[in-house]
Design a protein around this motif. Structure first.
Motif, PDB file in Angstrom:
ATOM      1  N   ALA A   1       0.829  -1.211   0.000  1.00 14.46           N
ATOM      2  CA  ALA A   1       0.000   0.000   0.000  1.00 14.46           C
ATOM      3  C   ALA A   1       0.861   1.257   0.000  1.00 14.46           C
ATOM      4  O   ALA A   1       0.559   2.239  -0.694  1.00 14.46           O
ATOM      5  CB  ALA A   1      -0.924  -0.012   1.214  1.00 14.46           C
TER       6      ALA A   1
ATOM      7  N   GLY B   1       0.378   2.561  -3.828  1.00 10.35           N
ATOM      8  CA  GLY B   1      -0.948   2.894  -3.311  1.00 10.35           C
ATOM      9  C   GLY B   1      -1.978   3.196  -4.386  1.00 10.35           C
ATOM     10  O   GLY B   1      -3.179   3.068  -4.136  1.00 10.35           O
TER      11      GLY B   1
ATOM     12  N   ALA C   1      -0.028   3.206   6.247  1.00 14.73           N
ATOM     13  CA  ALA C   1      -0.592   2.666   5.010  1.00 14.73           C
ATOM     14  C   ALA C   1      -2.009   3.202   4.776  1.00 14.73           C
ATOM     15  O   ALA C   1      -2.388   3.514   3.632  1.00 14.73           O
ATOM     16  CB  ALA C   1      -0.599   1.134   5.077  1.00 14.73           C
TER      17      ALA C   1
ATOM     18  N   HIS D   1      -1.808   6.732   3.534  1.00 14.59           N
ATOM     19  CA  HIS D   1      -1.330   6.766   2.156  1.00 14.59           C
ATOM     20  C   HIS D   1      -2.413   6.340   1.170  1.00 14.59           C
ATOM     21  O   HIS D   1      -2.578   6.960   0.104  1.00 14.59           O
ATOM     22  CB  HIS D   1      -0.109   5.837   2.039  1.00 14.59           C
ATOM     23  CG  HIS D   1       0.648   6.025   0.760  1.00 14.59           C
ATOM     24  ND1 HIS D   1       1.437   7.133   0.507  1.00 14.59           N
ATOM     25  CD2 HIS D   1       0.728   5.248  -0.366  1.00 14.59           C
ATOM     26  CE1 HIS D   1       1.977   7.030  -0.698  1.00 14.59           C
ATOM     27  NE2 HIS D   1       1.560   5.886  -1.244  1.00 14.59           N
ATOM     28  N   LEU D   2      -3.157   5.288   1.497  1.00 16.14           N
ATOM     29  CA  LEU D   2      -4.228   4.832   0.592  1.00 16.14           C
ATOM     30  C   LEU D   2      -5.329   5.882   0.474  1.00 16.14           C
ATOM     31  O   LEU D   2      -5.937   6.032  -0.594  1.00 16.14           O
ATOM     32  CB  LEU D   2      -4.806   3.508   1.096  1.00 16.14           C
ATOM     33  CG  LEU D   2      -3.967   2.260   0.839  1.00 16.14           C
ATOM     34  CD1 LEU D   2      -4.623   1.032   1.452  1.00 16.14           C
ATOM     35  CD2 LEU D   2      -3.750   2.035  -0.661  1.00 16.14           C
TER      36      LEU D   2
ATOM     37  N   TYR E   1      -5.149   8.338  -2.379  1.00 12.01           N
ATOM     38  CA  TYR E   1      -5.519   7.895  -3.725  1.00 12.01           C
ATOM     39  C   TYR E   1      -6.999   7.566  -3.843  1.00 12.01           C
ATOM     40  O   TYR E   1      -7.570   7.606  -4.922  1.00 12.01           O
ATOM     41  CB  TYR E   1      -4.714   6.646  -4.114  1.00 12.01           C
ATOM     42  CG  TYR E   1      -3.241   6.935  -4.291  1.00 12.01           C
ATOM     43  CD1 TYR E   1      -2.750   7.489  -5.478  1.00 12.01           C
ATOM     44  CD2 TYR E   1      -2.338   6.685  -3.263  1.00 12.01           C
ATOM     45  CE1 TYR E   1      -1.407   7.772  -5.634  1.00 12.01           C
ATOM     46  CE2 TYR E   1      -0.981   6.959  -3.412  1.00 12.01           C
ATOM     47  CZ  TYR E   1      -0.520   7.504  -4.602  1.00 12.01           C
ATOM     48  OH  TYR E   1       0.804   7.783  -4.754  1.00 12.01           O
TER      49      TYR E   1
END
Length: 624
Positions: free
Chosen positions: A567, A571, A604, A607-608, A611
């Motif tokens: 991820a 990502g 994670a 970060h995801l 997007y």
């Protein structure tokens, strides 16, 4: 065990009870009461005195003669100390019978019961001395009287002790056949339990066993001694005694210069000692044990190496071999003959030196070629295990194995063999790759991408992961690939595909190890972590990881860690969105996690969300 510098000479140990016995004589002569009982005491003491003097003469002649084997002193010292104690009791009792004042006689009342007790003590010492003289065969001229199975009174509460004394005395001082028999008996005792092992070591059984192990004229004797030593070497303290008795150079010498049946046991002993004692592990490497081990392992294992791939040092070795063989054949060799000679002699010559290694003793080469295939196999199994134990946790030893071209041999055996030999070689590779993972210099030197040895190793590791349905082999193979993760370029995607495939293994340990290995490709410690993460996703790693998260807790943690790295590094991948990874990570974040993994999950998720922002309402309608 006291050192020889702390102990008195054995003659001095025996002189004390002799002196006490002489004092008893004087006290008996001065006795005014219980004269009959005192006379009986003197008969026992006189008998002890004669035996003590006989033993002193024997000990003196043995220690002063260079031709005689060294005297085994442990039982002498124990019996001498106990005898002196009993003589002191006799002296104290007899002195009470001397004429004294009325007051002293009233205070010091002597009874017949006291004499019976002292006579029993003296009888015990007489029995001990008779047994002692018998194990040394003093009446027969000395040199050991073979195994004596009788039980001396001093060991009545612990019969094993007297048996061990008798066996060690026989190994140290008897004729060769008796020494062999005694070593076999000692090996059987050691096999029974750890207490017997402890007694054997405490009673100084290691030095005579090592001496017998060096008996080059008798392989039977060497096998008997090695078997006993192998049984003893299953504990750090006992292995350290073997090391301190200078056992390491003895074992290496025997490994280098003996028949294969003996070399097998020498290799077993190296494996045992290196497994239990890091000092022994280092000492064996310092004594150059690795070369003869690799030599024996490579015997009859032909490695095809194209002439163009040989390095400068290897070419130099071939030149030296060519010169030597040319002298024997009266002419020069062709290139084809050169390559064949290199393959056959690859492990018998040092890198760039051309000199025969310690393991390449030509006296035994013909004998090895005609040896029973089962014996050849067993010596290879033992040598592979020894290399495994020497490499375990040791960067320096792993480097030495790679410098002997041992890695190429290991790869060839993994390819062509099965069973214990294949397993031991694979475990050795696993230890070497683990050392390479922790040491950049070793990694660059031994596992360059264009190295024939490195290529051969990787090919076999991948073959086992893909084709061999055996967790016992697949797991170390995956560990090895994971350890080498930083050596693979981004284009080397073929090493990742079989690991991803094993994420779906029905064996949870295999699946877990696949996740651990892939994590080393995707973690930030790997310079190519972004490229490798994308490759894992391309090979459908995400759906496999999502299934893995539903399995047991251990695989859940490793799978979760890998998923977080994917991820973080890829990502924007549609695969992550389609598999609803964000929702799975948000669910995991609500569970109990180790702090380090919790922080990774949180990063994670953040970060995801960069997007896939605005999609939460749709995701909440799905379950992971």
């Amino acid at each position: 065990m006291a050192s020889s510098t702390e102990e008195k000479r054995v003659e001095d140990e025996l002189s004390h009870p002799i002196l006490v016995a002489e004092r008893v004589r004087s006290a008996v002569e001065e006795a005014e009461s219980f004269k009959l009982e005192c006379s009986e005491v003197w008969k026992h003491v006189d008998r002890l005195l004669q035996m003590l003097r006989t033993l002193v003469r024997f000990a003196t002649s043995t220690t002063s003669s260079t031709a005689s084997p060294p005297l085994y002193e442990r039982p002498i010292r124990r019996v001498a100390a106990e005898t002196a104690k009993n003589l002191d009791r006799a002296l104290a009792l007899v002195r009470k019978c001397k004429r004294r004042s009325i007051l002293r006689r009233v205070v010091s009342i002597v009874s017949a019961a006291e004499f019976r007790k002292v006579l029993a003590y003296l009888d015990a010492s007489v029995g001990d001395m008779k047994w002692l003289l018998s194990i040394f065969d003093v009446e027969g001229g000395g040199g050991g009287g073979g195994i004596v199975l009788s039980l001396p009174p001093i060991a009545s509460n612990d019969p094993i002790l007297s048996w061990v004394w008798s066996l060690i005395a026989s190994i140290q001082m008897s004729q060769l056949n008796d020494r062999i028999e005694a070593a076999n008996e000692l090996a059987s005792l050691a096999l029974d339990n750890d207490r017997n092992k402890k007694i054997i070591v405490e009673e100084c059984g290691v030095p005579p066993l090592l001496k017998l192990f060096k008996e080059a004229t008798s392989p039977v004797a060497q096998i008997a001694a090695a078997t006993a030593l192998c049984h003893l070497a299953n504990d750090l303290e006992r292995v350290r005694v073997i090391v301190n008795e200078l056992g390491v150079p003895v074992v290496v010498q025997v490994l280098s210069d003996s028949p294969m049946s003996v070399q097998t046991l020498a290799a077993n002993l190296i494996a045992r000692m290196a497994k239990h004692d890091p000092v022994a592990q280092e000492d064996f490497a310092r004594e150059n044990a690795i070369r003869p081990l690799v030599t024996l392992l490579s015997f009859d294992t032909f490695v095809d190496v194209p002439l163009g791939q040989l390095g400068k040092q290897s070419i130099h070795s071939i030149v030296q071999i060519n010169k030597e063989l040319g002298k024997r054949s009266g002419g020069r060799l062709s290139n084809k003959q050169l390559v064949n000679s290199y393959s056959n002699n690859l492990y018998l010559y040092t890198d760039g030196g051309g000199s025969s290694s310690r393991g390449g003793n030509h006296n035994h080469r013909k004998e090895r070629e005609n040896e029973d295939p089962a014996v050849k196999l067993q010596v290879k199994v033992s040598c592979a295990e020894a290399l495994w134990m020497l490499a375990r946790g040791s960067v320096s030893n792993s480097r030495k194995i790679t410098e002997t071209k041992g890695v190429l041999c290991l790869a060839k055996i993994v390819e062509n063999e099965q069973g214990e030999l294949q397993f031991n070689c694979l475990m050795t590779i696993m230890e070497i790759t683990a050392a390479a993972e922790s040491n950049a210099d070793l990694r660059r030197a031994a596992f360059k991408t264009n190295s024939p040895a490195a290529k051969a190793v990787v090919e076999q590791l991948l073959r086992i992961i893909k084709e061999v349905d055996s967790p016992a082999l697949q797991i170390p193979a995956m560990k090895s690939i994971g350890s080498l993760a930083r050596t693979f370029p981004a284009r080397e995607t073929r090493v990742i595909e079989p690991l991803v495939a094993q994420l779906g293994s029905r064996n949870t340990e295999v699946a877990d190890e696949a996740a651990v290995a892939l994590t080393k490709f995707a973690s930030m410690d790997n310079f190519l972590h972004v490229e490798h993460s994308k490759t894992i996703i391309e090979f459908n790693g995400v759906p496999a990881l999502m299934r893995l998260l539903r399995s047991n807790e251990a695989t859940h943690m490793h799978g979760l860690t890998l998923l977080c790295y994917l991820a973080l590094h890829a990502g924007n991948s549609e695969s992550l969105e389609q598999a609803r990874v964000l929702m799975a990570l948000e669910g995991a974040d609500k569970t109990v996690l180790p702090q380090q993994i919790r922080e990774l999950v949180s990063r994670a998720i953040v970060h995801l969300n960069l997007y896939h922002a605005g999609m939460n309402s749709q995701r909440m309608s799905y379950l992971p």
